[in-house]
Enzyme design. Sequence first.
Site, PDB file in Angstrom:
ATOM      1  CE  LYS A  35       3.188   2.542   1.262  1.00  9.59           C
ATOM      2  NZ  LYS A  35       2.586   3.550   0.374  1.00  9.59           N
ATOM      3  CG  ASP A  62      -0.522   2.210  -0.403  1.00 12.46           C
ATOM      4  OD1 ASP A  62      -1.742   2.033  -0.284  1.00 12.46           O
ATOM      5  OD2 ASP A  62       0.116   3.032   0.291  1.00 12.46           O
ATOM      6  CE  LYS A  64      -3.683   4.477   1.467  1.00 17.25           C
ATOM      7  NZ  LYS A  64      -2.384   4.695   0.794  1.00 17.25           N
ATOM      8  CG  ASP A  67     -14.524   3.736  -9.101  1.00 14.42           C
ATOM      9  OD1 ASP A  67     -15.750   3.744  -9.330  1.00 14.42           O
ATOM     10  OD2 ASP A  67     -13.724   4.464  -9.710  1.00 14.42           O
ATOM     11  CB  THR A 119      -1.916   5.894   9.863  1.00 14.63           C
ATOM     12  OG1 THR A 119      -1.350   6.113   8.566  1.00 14.63           O
ATOM     13  CG2 THR A 119      -2.036   4.424  10.101  1.00 14.63           C
ATOM     14  NE  ARG A 209       6.408  11.095   5.381  1.00 12.66           N
ATOM     15  CZ  ARG A 209       5.238  11.695   5.637  1.00 12.66           C
ATOM     16  NH1 ARG A 209       5.130  13.005   5.444  1.00 12.66           N
ATOM     17  NH2 ARG A 209       4.217  11.004   6.078  1.00 12.66           N
TER      18      ARG A 209
HETATM   19  O1  C5P Z   1       6.504   8.381   5.364  1.00 12.12           O
HETATM   20  P1  C5P Z   1       5.554   7.526   6.148  1.00 12.12           P
HETATM   21  O2  C5P Z   1       6.234   6.479   7.007  1.00 12.12           O
HETATM   22  O3  C5P Z   1       4.527   8.320   6.913  1.00 12.12           O
HETATM   23  O4  C5P Z   1       4.789   6.715   5.012  1.00 12.12           O
HETATM   24  C1  C5P Z   1       3.677   5.928   5.232  1.00 12.12           C
HETATM   25  C2  C5P Z   1       3.235   5.341   3.931  1.00 12.12           C
HETATM   26  O5  C5P Z   1       2.117   4.485   4.166  1.00 12.12           O
HETATM   27  C3  C5P Z   1       2.790   6.347   2.893  1.00 12.12           C
HETATM   28  O6  C5P Z   1       3.236   5.859   1.631  1.00 12.12           O
HETATM   29  C4  C5P Z   1       1.287   6.343   2.947  1.00 12.12           C
HETATM   30  O7  C5P Z   1       0.699   6.587   1.688  1.00 12.12           O
HETATM   31  C5  C5P Z   1       1.012   4.903   3.386  1.00 12.12           C
HETATM   32  N1  C5P Z   1      -0.219   4.669   4.110  1.00 12.12           N
HETATM   33  C6  C5P Z   1      -0.522   5.304   5.288  1.00 12.12           C
HETATM   34  N2  C5P Z   1      -1.714   5.060   5.932  1.00 12.12           N
HETATM   35  C7  C5P Z   1      -2.588   4.189   5.421  1.00 12.12           C
HETATM   36  C8  C5P Z   1      -2.283   3.499   4.260  1.00 12.12           C
HETATM   37  C9  C5P Z   1      -1.066   3.770   3.613  1.00 12.12           C
HETATM   38  O8  C5P Z   1       0.280   6.093   5.787  1.00 12.12           O
HETATM   39  N3  C5P Z   1      -3.711   3.914   6.055  1.00 12.12           N
END
Ligand code: C5P
Length: 239
Positions: A35, A62, A64, A67, A119, A209
Site C-alpha cells: 500500500k 491509499d 482516500k 472532494d 480505524t 507498523r
Molecule cells: O501501521 P498501521 O498498521 O497502523 O497502518 C495502517 C495503515 O492503514 C496506515 O497506512 C493508514 O493510513 C491506513 N488506514 C487506516 N485506517 C483506515 C484507512 C487506512 O489505518 N480507515
Amino acid sequence: MPFEDPTIIVALDFPEATAALDLARRLDPAQCRVKVGLELFCAEGPAVVRSLRGLGFDVFLDLKFHDIPNTVASACARAADLGVWMVNVHALGGPRMLAAARQAIPAGGPRLIGVTILTSHGPEDMAALALGDSIERVRGLSLLCREAGLDGVVCSPREASGLQDLRAGGFVLVTPGIRSEGAAPDDQRRTLTIHEALAAGADYLVVGRPVTRAPDPAAALAACLAEARRAPRPVPFET
Ligand code: C5P
C-alpha cells in the site's frame, strides 16, 4: 472471492522511496500486496508506484479521495492510468461523489473501495464529529458504497462481522487496525488480531507498523501469514 489471493497488504508508510523499495525487496509479491499512502506518495509521487509494480507488486493507492464529484472522478481516472490494483475514496463524500468515482474507473481497472470510518476513531472522536455509533455508521456508509457500485469498503475489523451479508457478490472488506494481542495500538483505536479479523470475515488486512517497524520485517510478515493461514474464514452470505 479472493481466498487464494494474498490477503495481507503491507502499508509502506515511509518518507522516501529508498526505504520503501528496500523493504519491498525483502518481501515476496506472491505472498502480499503493498500500500502506498499519503506520506510516500507526497514524497515520491507516481514514480514509486511504478517502481513497486516493476518489482511485481499489486499496489493499493491509499489516498482516500474526498472532494467534489468532478475532482474525485478525475483523480480516480489518473489512479487507474497508474495501473494500481486498488484505489479508495471517502464514503463521506456522498452518493454523487461515489457514483462519479465509479464511472471514472474503466472496466478491468483498479478495485474501487470506500473508506467508512477511520480505524483511528474511538468513541470520543465519533462523539466530537457527531457521527454516532461506529458500527451503525460503518454499515450505513458501506450500504451507500455498495449502492454506488463500489467493489468494497475499508472498515475496522470490529465491524466486519456485521457486514457479512454485503460480501455476497464479491464486495470486499479491507481492514486496517491490525494488532497482535497486547501490542501497542499506536494511533489506532478499533483494532483486532489477524486471526480475529479474518474470523470476522475480512477479505484483506492492511498491516503497517507491525511489519515495517519490526526488527526483521520479512520474519514479521511470515508470522502474519502463518496466523492468517490458521484463521477460519466465513463464507459470504446473502440475507
Ligand atoms: O501501521 P498501521 O498498521 O497502523 O497502518 C495502517 C495503515 O492503514 C496506515 O497506512 C493508514 O493510513 C491506513 N488506514 C487506516 N485506517 C483506515 C484507512 C487506512 O489505518 N480507515
